[in-house]
Design a protein around this motif. Structure first.
Motif, PDB file in Angstrom:
ATOM      1  N   PHE A 229      14.149  23.105  -4.554  1.00  0.00           N
ATOM      2  CA  PHE A 229      14.705  23.723  -5.754  1.00  0.00           C
ATOM      3  C   PHE A 229      14.207  22.965  -6.984  1.00  0.00           C
ATOM      4  N   HIS A 230      13.575  23.702  -7.938  1.00  0.00           N
ATOM      5  CA  HIS A 230      13.001  23.121  -9.153  1.00  0.00           C
ATOM      6  C   HIS A 230      12.068  21.949  -8.826  1.00  0.00           C
ATOM      7  N   LEU A 231      11.337  22.099  -7.724  1.00  0.00           N
ATOM      8  CA  LEU A 231      10.341  21.068  -7.402  1.00  0.00           C
ATOM      9  C   LEU A 231       9.353  20.930  -8.553  1.00  0.00           C
ATOM     10  N   LEU A 232       8.994  22.077  -9.146  1.00  0.00           N
ATOM     11  CA  LEU A 232       8.205  22.039 -10.383  1.00  0.00           C
ATOM     12  C   LEU A 232       9.185  22.119 -11.547  1.00  0.00           C
ATOM     13  N   ASN A 233       9.752  20.978 -11.893  1.00  0.00           N
ATOM     14  CA  ASN A 233      10.691  20.901 -13.013  1.00  0.00           C
ATOM     15  C   ASN A 233       9.947  20.605 -14.306  1.00  0.00           C
ATOM     16  N   ALA A 234      10.685  20.444 -15.386  1.00  0.00           N
ATOM     17  CA  ALA A 234      10.045  20.228 -16.688  1.00  0.00           C
ATOM     18  C   ALA A 234       9.143  18.996 -16.672  1.00  0.00           C
ATOM     19  N   ARG A 235       9.590  17.928 -16.049  1.00  0.00           N
ATOM     20  CA  ARG A 235       8.772  16.707 -16.021  1.00  0.00           C
ATOM     21  C   ARG A 235       7.455  16.942 -15.307  1.00  0.00           C
ATOM     22  N   ASP A 256      11.214  25.634 -12.370  1.00  0.00           N
ATOM     23  CA  ASP A 256      12.179  25.739 -13.474  1.00  0.00           C
ATOM     24  C   ASP A 256      11.617  26.780 -14.442  1.00  0.00           C
ATOM     25  N   GLU A 257      12.128  28.002 -14.353  1.00  0.00           N
ATOM     26  CA  GLU A 257      11.548  29.113 -15.102  1.00  0.00           C
ATOM     27  C   GLU A 257      11.673  28.939 -16.607  1.00  0.00           C
ATOM     28  N   ASN A 258      12.779  28.383 -17.069  1.00  0.00           N
ATOM     29  CA  ASN A 258      12.950  28.167 -18.514  1.00  0.00           C
ATOM     30  C   ASN A 258      11.939  27.158 -19.026  1.00  0.00           C
ATOM     31  N   MET A 263       6.800  26.066 -22.045  1.00  0.00           N
ATOM     32  CA  MET A 263       5.466  25.483 -22.094  1.00  0.00           C
ATOM     33  C   MET A 263       4.388  26.545 -22.265  1.00  0.00           C
ATOM     34  N   LEU A 264       4.569  27.705 -21.655  1.00  0.00           N
ATOM     35  CA  LEU A 264       3.615  28.803 -21.843  1.00  0.00           C
ATOM     36  C   LEU A 264       3.620  29.265 -23.299  1.00  0.00           C
ATOM     37  N   ARG A 265       4.797  29.379 -23.879  1.00  0.00           N
ATOM     38  CA  ARG A 265       4.918  29.808 -25.278  1.00  0.00           C
ATOM     39  C   ARG A 265       4.299  28.795 -26.232  1.00  0.00           C
ATOM     40  N   ALA A 270      -1.951  27.086 -19.692  1.00  0.00           N
ATOM     41  CA  ALA A 270      -2.830  28.192 -20.099  1.00  0.00           C
ATOM     42  C   ALA A 270      -2.314  29.561 -19.666  1.00  0.00           C
ATOM     43  N   GLY A 271      -1.678  29.655 -18.508  1.00  0.00           N
ATOM     44  CA  GLY A 271      -1.244  30.964 -18.040  1.00  0.00           C
ATOM     45  C   GLY A 271      -0.457  30.868 -16.750  1.00  0.00           C
ATOM     46  N   ALA A 272       0.102  31.994 -16.354  1.00  0.00           N
ATOM     47  CA  ALA A 272       0.872  32.035 -15.108  1.00  0.00           C
ATOM     48  C   ALA A 272       0.808  33.429 -14.506  1.00  0.00           C
ATOM     49  N   GLY A 273       0.852  33.479 -13.179  1.00  0.00           N
ATOM     50  CA  GLY A 273       0.948  34.732 -12.442  1.00  0.00           C
ATOM     51  C   GLY A 273       2.134  34.633 -11.504  1.00  0.00           C
ATOM     52  N   LEU A 274       3.160  35.451 -11.743  1.00  0.00           N
ATOM     53  CA  LEU A 274       4.420  35.308 -11.021  1.00  0.00           C
ATOM     54  C   LEU A 274       4.792  36.608 -10.309  1.00  0.00           C
ATOM     55  N   ASP A 275       5.025  36.504  -9.014  1.00  0.00           N
ATOM     56  CA  ASP A 275       5.490  37.640  -8.225  1.00  0.00           C
ATOM     57  C   ASP A 275       6.958  37.476  -7.841  1.00  0.00           C
TER      58      ASP A 275
END
Length: 336
Positions: A229-235, A256-258, A263-265, A270-275
């Motif tokens: 869970f949130h392994l890819l967190n903000a840090r 962490d979607e937020n 960071m994308l904004r 550079a970008g993301a592809g989310l399914d």
């Protein structure tokens, strides 16, 4: 482990409740074998509806849209002995509570491996080559002709792909990446055997942080568990290069979607592809506004062949259980 149990032998067929519409061939075969309640209008069953179904069924066939927790299982009837999940992931089911109540849980592993890996590569191409932007321009009639500097994306060959989760799907992604000339790296709970690493031409990173800082593309192929869970967190997301791209065809809760959206904004990724998304179909509205983000409605396993094969696995699990044997795709807590 609780013994495999069947229902009253005087009953000719198991009572099976299916929570969503399945391919017609699967529903037809299920109706031939069992006493089945189908979801004709394919609505997402409410908590109360799921509880009611578990009170009267021998077998429940849920999908990823059905969240079955301990409180719901406590309301299940004595008849319920098997939850035959239609899908490989079981993070929406409290498997521990089910087993404590003597309810077995099965799933459908390995069926959609190739389909999901295809989608991961499709998203990588879509984001890096800016395909949705070009499509939108054509559909809106804005294209004014070819230009040397228009729609410039990036070449896949030579890019470093970091795969987070090197199970069946992660390895299938690696094989496809090799064909495109990408350099494959991976982080996994356990390192692959040397011969598998050699076949995949993959480099293992014990440290996820170190891998993230060096990759051009990250592909998330890890299941959702308490440890992911949130392994890819903000840090960790801040470790990525500003030119990096994040792809997720696994489970939304791993990111962490937020934090990713911020960071994308800000142009920090550079970008993301989310399914898949952290909160199911409730997607962060700010993600929809970004031209460097490709969003898909959980299509990774959406092939006719894959969905039929998933149904066939469910049928085999239920039929094996009905015959008094252990379902071949039994999920046990130690697997999670």
């Amino acid at each position: 482990m609780p013994a495999v149990q069947t229902t009253d032998p005087t009953r000719s067929r198991l009572k099976v409740t299916v929570t969503r519409r399945l391919p017609e061939a699967v529903e037809t075969r299920m109706s031939e074998l069992f006493d089945v309640s189908l979801n004709a209008d394919d609505h997402k069953m409410s908590r109360d509806e799921l509880c009611a179904a578990m009170r009267v069924s021998d077998v429940l066939v849920p999908t990823v849209t059905d969240h079955i927790d301990a409180a719901m299982l406590a309301q299940a009837g004595e008849k319920l002995k098997l939850i035959a999940n239609y899908g490989a992931g079981v993070d929406h089911i409290d498997v521990h509570s089910a087993r404590q109540r003597g309810v077995l849980v099965s799933n459908t592993p390995g069926v959609v491996t190739e389909d999901t890996a295809d989608m991961a590569l499709a998203l990588i191409l879509a984001v890096t080559r800016r395909i949705p932007e070009g499509l939108a321009e054509m559909q809106a009639g804005r294209w004014q002709g070819w230009s040397p500097t228009a729609h410039l994306g990036g070449r896949l060959g030579g890019r470093r792909l970091g795969i987070l989760g090197m199970g069946r799907i992660g390895q299938a992604v690696a094989r496809r990446a090799n064909v495109f000339g990408m350099q494959v790296h991976y982080h996994n709970r356990r390192r692959l055997r040397p011969e598998v690493e050699a076949e995949l031409q993959a480099t293992w990173w014990e440290s996820l942080d170190q891998m993230l800082a060096r990759m051009d593309i990250i592909s998330v192929n890890a299941p959702h568990t308490p440890s992911t869970f949130h392994l890819l967190n903000a840090r960790r997301l801040k470790l990525l290069k500003p030119s990096a791209v994040v792809i997720n065809t696994s489970r939304g809760e791993v990111i962490d979607e937020n934090a990713l959206t911020r960071m994308l904004r800000a142009g920090e990724i550079a970008g993301a592809g989310l399914d898949v998304f952290e909160h199911g179909h409730e997607i962060n509205p700010r993600l929809r506004e970004l031209p460097n983000v490709v969003l898909l409605p959980h299509m990774g396993s959406a092939t006719v062949e894959g969905r039929v094969e998933m149904g066939e696995k469910v049928l085999i699990n239920i039929k094996t259980f009905a015959d008094g044997h252990r379902p071949p795709d039994l999920v046990v807590p130690s697997m999670l």
